[in-house]
Each structure stands twice: as C-alpha cells, then as structure tokens.
Design an enzyme around this catalytic site. Structure first.
Site, PDB file in Angstrom:
ATOM      1  N   GLY A 232      -0.669   2.747   7.197  1.00  0.00           N
ATOM      2  CA  GLY A 232      -0.728   2.007   8.406  1.00  0.00           C
ATOM      3  C   GLY A 232      -0.401   0.669   8.240  1.00  0.00           C
ATOM      4  O   GLY A 232      -0.728  -0.307   8.985  1.00  0.00           O
ATOM      5  N   LYS A 233       0.767   0.244   7.357  1.00  0.00           N
ATOM      6  CA  LYS A 233       1.331  -1.247   7.107  1.00  0.00           C
ATOM      7  C   LYS A 233       2.051  -1.325   8.451  1.00  0.00           C
ATOM      8  O   LYS A 233       1.737  -2.582   9.025  1.00  0.00           O
ATOM      9  CB  LYS A 233       2.349  -1.092   6.215  1.00  0.00           C
ATOM     10  CG  LYS A 233       1.294  -1.040   4.477  1.00  0.00           C
ATOM     11  CD  LYS A 233       2.324  -1.023   3.204  1.00  0.00           C
ATOM     12  CE  LYS A 233       3.445   0.077   3.293  1.00  0.00           C
ATOM     13  NZ  LYS A 233       2.658   1.440   3.505  1.00  0.00           N
ATOM     14  N   THR A 234       3.020  -0.653   8.819  1.00  0.00           N
ATOM     15  CA  THR A 234       3.715  -0.930  10.085  1.00  0.00           C
ATOM     16  C   THR A 234       2.882  -1.128  11.126  1.00  0.00           C
ATOM     17  O   THR A 234       3.189  -1.819  12.084  1.00  0.00           O
ATOM     18  CB  THR A 234       4.715   0.240   9.973  1.00  0.00           C
ATOM     19  OG1 THR A 234       5.497   0.478   8.935  1.00  0.00           O
ATOM     20  CG2 THR A 234       5.736  -0.071  11.170  1.00  0.00           C
TER      21      THR A 234
ATOM     22  N   GLY B 120       2.104   5.670   4.695  1.00  0.00           N
ATOM     23  CA  GLY B 120       1.691   6.219   5.493  1.00  0.00           C
ATOM     24  C   GLY B 120      -0.099   5.719   5.844  1.00  0.00           C
ATOM     25  O   GLY B 120      -0.819   6.091   6.395  1.00  0.00           O
TER      26      GLY B 120
ATOM     27  N   ASP C 155       0.294  23.822 -14.303  1.00  0.00           N
ATOM     28  CA  ASP C 155      -1.214  23.335 -14.831  1.00  0.00           C
ATOM     29  C   ASP C 155      -0.950  22.829 -16.293  1.00  0.00           C
ATOM     30  O   ASP C 155      -1.654  21.641 -16.514  1.00  0.00           O
ATOM     31  CB  ASP C 155      -1.834  24.553 -15.224  1.00  0.00           C
ATOM     32  CG  ASP C 155      -2.040  25.481 -13.901  1.00  0.00           C
ATOM     33  OD1 ASP C 155      -2.233  24.668 -12.717  1.00  0.00           O
ATOM     34  OD2 ASP C 155      -2.331  26.645 -13.837  1.00  0.00           O
TER      35      ASP C 155
ATOM     36  N   GLY D 254       0.904  -1.303   0.009  1.00  0.00           N
ATOM     37  CA  GLY D 254       0.043   0.004   0.015  1.00  0.00           C
ATOM     38  C   GLY D 254       0.869   1.178   0.030  1.00  0.00           C
ATOM     39  O   GLY D 254       1.969   1.292   0.321  1.00  0.00           O
ATOM     40  N   PRO D 255       0.164   2.345  -0.410  1.00  0.00           N
ATOM     41  CA  PRO D 255       0.980   3.707  -0.332  1.00  0.00           C
ATOM     42  C   PRO D 255       1.671   3.958   1.195  1.00  0.00           C
ATOM     43  O   PRO D 255       1.069   3.347   1.956  1.00  0.00           O
ATOM     44  CB  PRO D 255      -0.146   4.581  -0.876  1.00  0.00           C
ATOM     45  CG  PRO D 255      -1.248   3.890  -1.384  1.00  0.00           C
ATOM     46  CD  PRO D 255      -1.217   2.393  -0.510  1.00  0.00           C
TER      47      PRO D 255
ATOM     48  N   GLU E 240      -6.219  32.610 -11.117  1.00  0.00           N
ATOM     49  CA  GLU E 240      -6.992  31.764  -9.999  1.00  0.00           C
ATOM     50  C   GLU E 240      -8.817  31.771 -10.222  1.00  0.00           C
ATOM     51  O   GLU E 240      -8.988  30.848 -10.309  1.00  0.00           O
ATOM     52  CB  GLU E 240      -6.450  32.277  -8.437  1.00  0.00           C
ATOM     53  CG  GLU E 240      -5.109  31.955  -8.149  1.00  0.00           C
ATOM     54  CD  GLU E 240      -4.940  30.357  -8.431  1.00  0.00           C
ATOM     55  OE1 GLU E 240      -5.649  29.628  -8.350  1.00  0.00           O
ATOM     56  OE2 GLU E 240      -3.531  30.287  -8.762  1.00  0.00           O
TER      57      GLU E 240
ATOM     58  N   HIS F  79      -9.378  29.450 -13.165  1.00  0.00           N
ATOM     59  CA  HIS F  79      -9.555  28.251 -12.628  1.00  0.00           C
ATOM     60  C   HIS F  79     -10.968  28.081 -11.971  1.00  0.00           C
ATOM     61  O   HIS F  79     -11.608  26.967 -12.271  1.00  0.00           O
ATOM     62  CB  HIS F  79      -8.307  27.868 -11.419  1.00  0.00           C
ATOM     63  CG  HIS F  79      -7.283  27.340 -12.054  1.00  0.00           C
ATOM     64  ND1 HIS F  79      -6.916  26.439 -13.023  1.00  0.00           N
ATOM     65  CD2 HIS F  79      -5.930  27.939 -11.512  1.00  0.00           C
ATOM     66  CE1 HIS F  79      -5.577  26.484 -13.255  1.00  0.00           C
ATOM     67  NE2 HIS F  79      -5.024  27.462 -12.337  1.00  0.00           N
TER      68      HIS F  79
HETATM   69  P1  ADP Z   1       2.995   2.742   6.604  1.00  0.00           P
HETATM   70  O1  ADP Z   1       4.131   1.844   7.258  1.00  0.00           O
HETATM   71  O2  ADP Z   1       2.084   2.295   5.942  1.00  0.00           O
HETATM   72  O3  ADP Z   1       3.922   3.740   5.580  1.00  0.00           O
HETATM   73  P2  ADP Z   1       2.558   3.641   9.303  1.00  0.00           P
HETATM   74  O4  ADP Z   1       1.905   2.450   9.451  1.00  0.00           O
HETATM   75  O5  ADP Z   1       4.037   3.989   9.454  1.00  0.00           O
HETATM   76  O6  ADP Z   1       2.591   3.737   7.661  1.00  0.00           O
HETATM   77  O7  ADP Z   1       1.853   4.806   9.800  1.00  0.00           O
HETATM   78  C1  ADP Z   1       2.244   6.051  10.228  1.00  0.00           C
HETATM   79  C2  ADP Z   1       1.418   6.532  11.367  1.00  0.00           C
HETATM   80  O8  ADP Z   1       0.254   7.149  10.932  1.00  0.00           O
HETATM   81  C3  ADP Z   1       0.960   5.414  12.387  1.00  0.00           C
HETATM   82  O9  ADP Z   1       1.712   5.307  13.585  1.00  0.00           O
HETATM   83  C4  ADP Z   1      -0.557   5.967  12.769  1.00  0.00           C
HETATM   84  O10 ADP Z   1      -0.347   7.035  13.901  1.00  0.00           O
HETATM   85  C5  ADP Z   1      -1.001   6.687  11.527  1.00  0.00           C
HETATM   86  N1  ADP Z   1      -1.884   5.574  10.891  1.00  0.00           N
HETATM   87  C6  ADP Z   1      -1.647   5.204   9.614  1.00  0.00           C
HETATM   88  N2  ADP Z   1      -2.305   4.670   9.233  1.00  0.00           N
HETATM   89  C7  ADP Z   1      -3.651   4.480  10.246  1.00  0.00           C
HETATM   90  C8  ADP Z   1      -4.686   3.700  10.287  1.00  0.00           C
HETATM   91  N3  ADP Z   1      -5.131   2.828   9.138  1.00  0.00           N
HETATM   92  N4  ADP Z   1      -5.377   3.858  11.313  1.00  0.00           N
HETATM   93  C9  ADP Z   1      -4.850   4.754  12.507  1.00  0.00           C
HETATM   94  N5  ADP Z   1      -3.828   5.276  12.371  1.00  0.00           N
HETATM   95  C10 ADP Z   1      -2.913   5.051  11.219  1.00  0.00           C
HETATM   96 ZN    ZN Z   2      -2.946  27.273 -12.283  1.00  0.00          ZN
HETATM   97 MG    MG Z   3       5.978   1.564   7.372  1.00  0.00          MG
END
Ligand code: ADP
Ligand code: ZN
Ligand code: MG
Length: 621
Positions: A213-215, A211, A509, A208-209, A433, A436
């Site tokens: 929440g994979k970790t 941030g 743009d 997944g992209p 602007e 747009h």
């Molecule tokens: P990834 O590993 O996917 O890049 P992280 O798990 O490190 O992302 O996410 C970073 C922080 O963002 C987490 O510690 C949490 O605070 C917040 N976060 C990300 N995804 C979620 C989620 N699905 N639910 C709640 N908090 C989330």
């Molecule tokens: Zn513009």
């Molecule tokens: Mg991560």
C-alpha cells in the site's frame, strides 16, 4: 564521487546527437546517393586527360563544374570510350582543346537539378523538425486523464477530483499512517510547527514489500493534504533518449517550486536511485546516474523553510538505493510500510469487502487468521477471487466457502484438474504429502495441519499439505526451526520408508530445508560450534524470500565448519522425520490410502486421524 563531478549539460548532448544524425543524412543525400544513382564511368587523373588531349586522342569534351566527361576518338571497329576526370582550375584548357580541334561544351544544367537540391537542402531540416517533434511528444505526453506538465511526465492530482483516496482507504499500516498524517498537518498548518522551531523532513521514503500500500498511502496523502500533488514513477525518468531523465527531474522541480506548498511523489525510486557503484544491467548507466545526480541537486536546492516542497518516494528495494539519497536533508526519514498483522488484515478485508455483497456466514476475522503473510494487495485480490467464485456459481452473495477456496487459490495457484498423474505417481505423491503432515503434526511451532491434498495445483506442486498457523509468529526458537526442517523432509522420508527410493519431487523441499538450516547457522547464531556470529553479509532483508544473503569472507576452516553444521542440522532433522514416520507406519498407510481414495482430507476427519499420532519421540531434539 560527488554529485558535481559530472556537470555535463544534457541539453547540449541532445543537440549534439541531433546534429550527428543530421550529418549522416547529409552524407547519404549528397555523396552516397549520387554515387549509386549516377552513371558508372571510369574516372582518370586530370594529367592523363591532358596527355590524351595533347596526343590528339580525344574526340569531344563536356566540361562541368565538378566533372569533365570526355570521349576518345573512335577506333577501327569500336566506338570511342567515355571517361571522366575531376577538373582543376585551368584557364588554359579551352585554348588547348581548340588547338587540338577537340569539340567541347559546358555541361547543361541537369534536368532534375531543382529536385536534387530539394533533396539536399530541404529534406534534412524537415527530418530535424520531425525528430524534434518526436522528442516533444515523448516528453510531454502524459497518461490519459492526468494533466501533463511541460516536459515532465508528472501527473498532478488536483483537489476535489473524483474518487479521492483518503487515509480511510488504507488500513493495517498504522505507524506509517501516523507519520504521514504529521506531514499532512504540516502542509496544512505550517505555523504550528515552525513556531516552536520544528523542521519537517524534506524527503520521506516509504519502504516496504510490494503490495503493502505504498502507492495507495501516497495518494491518500494527496487526497488529505489539499495541496498540488505531483506524481511520477521512477521508471518514467529513465528512457532511451539521453539527457531526458535529468531534464525531466529539473522540469518537475521547477513546476513544484512554483506551486509550493506541494508534494512531489516519486514511485519506484529504485529505478533511478540504484547505487552508482553497482553495475547496471543495461549499458545506459550513465543516463541513470545523471538523473540521480539531478535529483540530488534539486533536493539540496530548496530549503524546507520558504518553499514547502515535500518529496515522497516509495521503494521495495531500499538496500539497492544510493547512500547519497539517504543522507540528511534528502530522504532522511524512512517510513516502514510492512505486511499487516492479524488485526490489520481484518481491517483491510473490511475495506475491500465493502465492494462486494457478503453472505451472513462470512467471518472476516477467520479469513484474516488464515492469511498470515498476505499483503494488502493480496487481500484485495482475495476478496475479488471470492466474488468471482460466487458469481460463477450464480449466487447473489459471497459465502465463507468462497473465501476458503479463494485463499487456497491465492496460496497455491489455480486448481489444475486437467493434469493427470498415473497411479504410481499418485501413490508416491500421497505418501509424500502424508509424510509432511505426520511430521508436521508431531512438531511444535509449525501450526495445525489443516489439509492434505493430492489434487495438482499451479505449475509445480503435485500435491500439498496446508499448515495453518494458529497465531502470527514473529519469533521462532531453535526447536521450532528444527521442527520446520524435519517437516520439510517428511515427504522425502516417507518415500524412503515406503518405496525404498527417492523421486525428483522432493527437490524443492530439500532446497528450503537446506536454506533454513544455513540461516540457522550463519544468521541466527544457533550453532554451538560456530557461536553467535553472523556469517552473512548485511541484514536479512525484510523481504524475506527465504534466500540466504551472500557469505562474509571467512577462512577455509570456518567455511568447512559451516558446511558441516548445516549438514548436521539437516541430517538430524531427517533422522527425526524418519523416526516419527517409522513409529507411525500404520497411520501413514491408513491416511495415505484414504487420501488416494478421496484426494483431499481436511477438517475433523483429518484432526481425528492425526490425533492418533504417537509423537513421544518428538521431544528428543
Ligand atoms: P505498493 O505500492 O506498496 O506495491 P499498492 O499501493 O500499489 O502497493 O497496492 C495495490 C492495491 O492493494 C491498492 O490499490 C489497494 O487496493 C490494495 N492495498 C494494498 N495495501 C493496502 C492497505 N494497507 N489497505 C488497503 N488496501 C491496500
Ligand atoms: Zn514435499
Ligand atoms: Mg507501488
């Protein structure tokens, strides 16, 4: 290439390296140093020396084990020169010297002899030990607070640790949670699965992209499962020293097997799992490959039946992974951890809002509506930004307006009030602007134009028009895409109409408009001329960064046709934008002059103004 093609044992390479550096140290100490430190005397061949002795030219000789020094007889007004030569095994020499009446003696042992031998024989082993120590400490030094295991840098999260993360802390990724809950169940009650002959996947890849929440999910699995959890980041495997990466993998799995059932989590798998065919940036490709090979071997080595070791891994670049990693028996199950939808965003906001004091007017639902495309980490950041804003104003609670401001900050970068535009520039930005905004309001699918601002933000944007979707969109039709392109070109079109010339401000743009038009033709099959074919390689990654994929091999005519169609789409959109703005020229002037006064127009005032728009022409796509 099979994984067993390269069985180079890394440990021996390691030792080889050390021996090599040892040899270098020796060379310096035993040969080079004396050369520089010793007296610089002319060396002559032994035969010349013997000849000079026989001629009676030599006054005295000092015989050493490795060197003979001798002095010629003094001339009329100069002292005898000193030479050196390297002795050969010559038992006749003393006799010869005596017969010629040469004064001779053996070299006394040098005063610093013990010191030299210390340098030569004691220091190298010391250096060896030092290098060894360095290796050990590099390999074993785990981060603070975590228990480090042997030579692998893995951290073990033990059950019942403080601040345990559970599935309750993760929201908005329900499908992924369901899959992972199953894995936790298996670790807790394997009988339930093995009874009916079900096999649990060995490797689970979270994709997944950034941030999303994979970790966090992996930590939640650890928190829920109640089994040892080994965690290591892919980048930690690949280090400068040759052979360390693969031995780390081996150590890690050795430990894991001993502790089974357990979970091994490899974060940022792409750091080691990059496709072996793709050339790496850094020359040390070989090292990464060995690490990857070791990982593959280990994953093949344990069977899911007897030792329950489940390998979790995370990546945001699945397309770069080596295909061998994704084969059955390895990471054969992939779990998509995507950006959250509206309900998901609200749930995530709820989790993070528990950390701050919310005012009575805060409506998380509204905030969720205004943040499509935000990942979990962005939302966490948003809550924090809002809290910071409230604190800066000495308020005790976070209000809705703090969130509104924070959204804009996160979206467009921090406000830069210090940047000053001159009057002329300000005027151009204002018309740009409003261009747009007017075109955007006339088009369907782009959402509601909620704000126009000419307060510079961030590094690049001099002004901006905020268009808020009224709902999450997953599918767009052709007319909507054309409308988006026209909206992107609205700024430049307004400049053309009002000033008759174009500034550099519209380049971004144009870039975006052209990219989108190209994707319409080459990816979405929206061109009548080219038909429903995909002219781009591979699938557009879900990490949609707006950049088109490289093109498939196409004939020259097709390439020309694609270029023609892209140009056609962009030009049509441009005409459309010009048309709308010309029809609403008065409104353009009104809004622009108001904007120059107040710098920001939003809310009801803006809706009232945009309500006067004559968009009859917009229907002719
Ligand atoms: P990834 O590993 O996917 O890049 P992280 O798990 O490190 O992302 O996410 C970073 C922080 O963002 C987490 O510690 C949490 O605070 C917040 N976060 C990300 N995804 C979620 C989620 N699905 N639910 C709640 N908090 C989330
Ligand atoms: Zn513009
Ligand atoms: Mg991560």
């Amino acid at each position: 290439m099979s994984i067993k093609d390269q069985p180079k044992p890394p440990r021996s390479r390691l030792i080889g390296n050390i021996l090599l550096s040892l040899a270098g140290v020796f060379l310096i100490l035993n040969f080079l140093l004396p050369m520089f430190l010793g007296p610089q005397l002319a060396a002559v061949p032994y035969s010349l020396f013997i000849h000079q002795v026989q001629e009676g030219d030599v006054a005295r000789v000092q015989v050493g084990q490795n060197q003979i020094r001798y002095q010629l007889k003094a001339g009329e007004n100069q002292p005898g020169q000193i030479f050196t030569t390297t002795p050969i095994f010559d038992l006749e020499l003393p006799k010869l010297l005596e017969s010629q009446g040469v004064e001779f003696a053996a070299t006394p042992p040098p005063k610093n002899g013990w010191f030299t031998s210390l340098l030569g024989w004691v220091i190298p082993p010391l250096i060896f030990v030092a290098i060894w120590q360095l290796f050990i400490s590099r390999g074993g030094g785990g981060p603070q607070g975590a228990l480090s295991i042997g030579k692998s840098k893995a951290k073990v999260y033990v059950e019942g640790e403080s601040a345990k993360i559970t599935f309750k802390d993760v929201a908005g990724v329900e499908e992924a949670k369901v899959e992972l809950v199953e894995i936790v169940d298996f670790l807790k009650t394997p009988q339930r699965f093995t009874q009916i002959g079900a096999r649990i996947p060995k490797g689970v890849l979270l994709v997944g992209p950034p941030g999303t929440g994979k970790t966090l999910l992996a930590k939640a699995v650890a928190g829920e499962a109640g089994v040892p959890f080994f965690s290591i980041s892919g980048s930690e495997f690949v280090e400068l020293f040759v052979g360390v990466g693969s031995s780390r993998v081996r150590d890690l799995f050795d430990q894991a097997k001993k502790q089974a059932p357990c979970i091994v989590f490899i974060d940022e798998l792409d750091a080691i799992g990059k496709s072996r065919s793709s050339s790496g940036f850094y020359g040390g490709n070989d090292e990464r490959e060995q690490t990857l090979n070791q990982l593959l071997t280990e994953m093949d080595g344990f069977s899911a039946g007897d030792q329950t070791v489940i390998v979790l891994a995370a990546t945001n670049r699945p397309e770069t992974l080596d295909p061998a990693l994704l084969r059955p028996g390895r990471f054969d199950r992939q779990v998509l951890v995507d950006r959250p939808d509206l309900a998901g965003r609200e749930a995530i906001l709820k989790i993070h809002a528990q950390q701050v004091k919310l005012g009575p007017d805060v409506d998380l639902r509204t905030i969720a509506t205004r943040t499509p495309g935000f990942a979990g980490a962005d939302l966490a950041n948003l809550v924090n930004e809002a809290a910071l804003l409230a604190a800066r104003q000495m308020r005790e609670q976070v209000a809705q307006e703090d969130f509104n401001e924070a959204i804009e900050r996160v979206v467009a970068g921090l406000e830069k009030k210090s940047r000053v535009l001159n009057e002329k520039e300000k005027k151009i930005v204002a018309y740009h602007e409003v261009g747009h905004a007017l075109v955007g309001a006339a088009m369907t699918g782009g959402g509601q134009v909620a704000k126009i601002s000419i307060v510079p933000r961030g590094m690049a944007a001099l002004g901006y028009t905020l268009q808020l979707p009224t709902e999450d969109r997953f599918l767009m039709d052709e007319a909507e895409l054309r409308g988006q392109i026209a909206t992107m070109l609205g700024g430049r079109s307004a400049e053309e109409i009002v000033f008759g010339s174009i500034t550099t401000g519209a380049s971004n743009d144009l870039q975006r408009a052209t990219d989108l038009a190209e994707r319409m033709v080459t990816t979405y099959g929206m061109s009548k001329v080219l038909g429903p074919l995909a002219y781009q390689q591979g699938q557009q990654s879900f990490l949609d960064n707006g950049v088109p994929n490289p093109r498939r091999m196409v004939s020259e005519e097709t390439a020309k046709a694609i270029d023609g169609e892209v140009k056609e789409i962009v030009e049509q959109a441009h005409d459309q934008a010009l048309d709308i703005l010309k029809r609403n020229r008065d409104l353009l002037e009104t809004i622009a002059s108001k904007l120059l006064e107040t710098e920001v127009i939003e809310g009801e005032e803006l809706q009232g103004l945009l309500g006067q728009l004559q968009s009859a022409a917009a229907a002719t796509v």
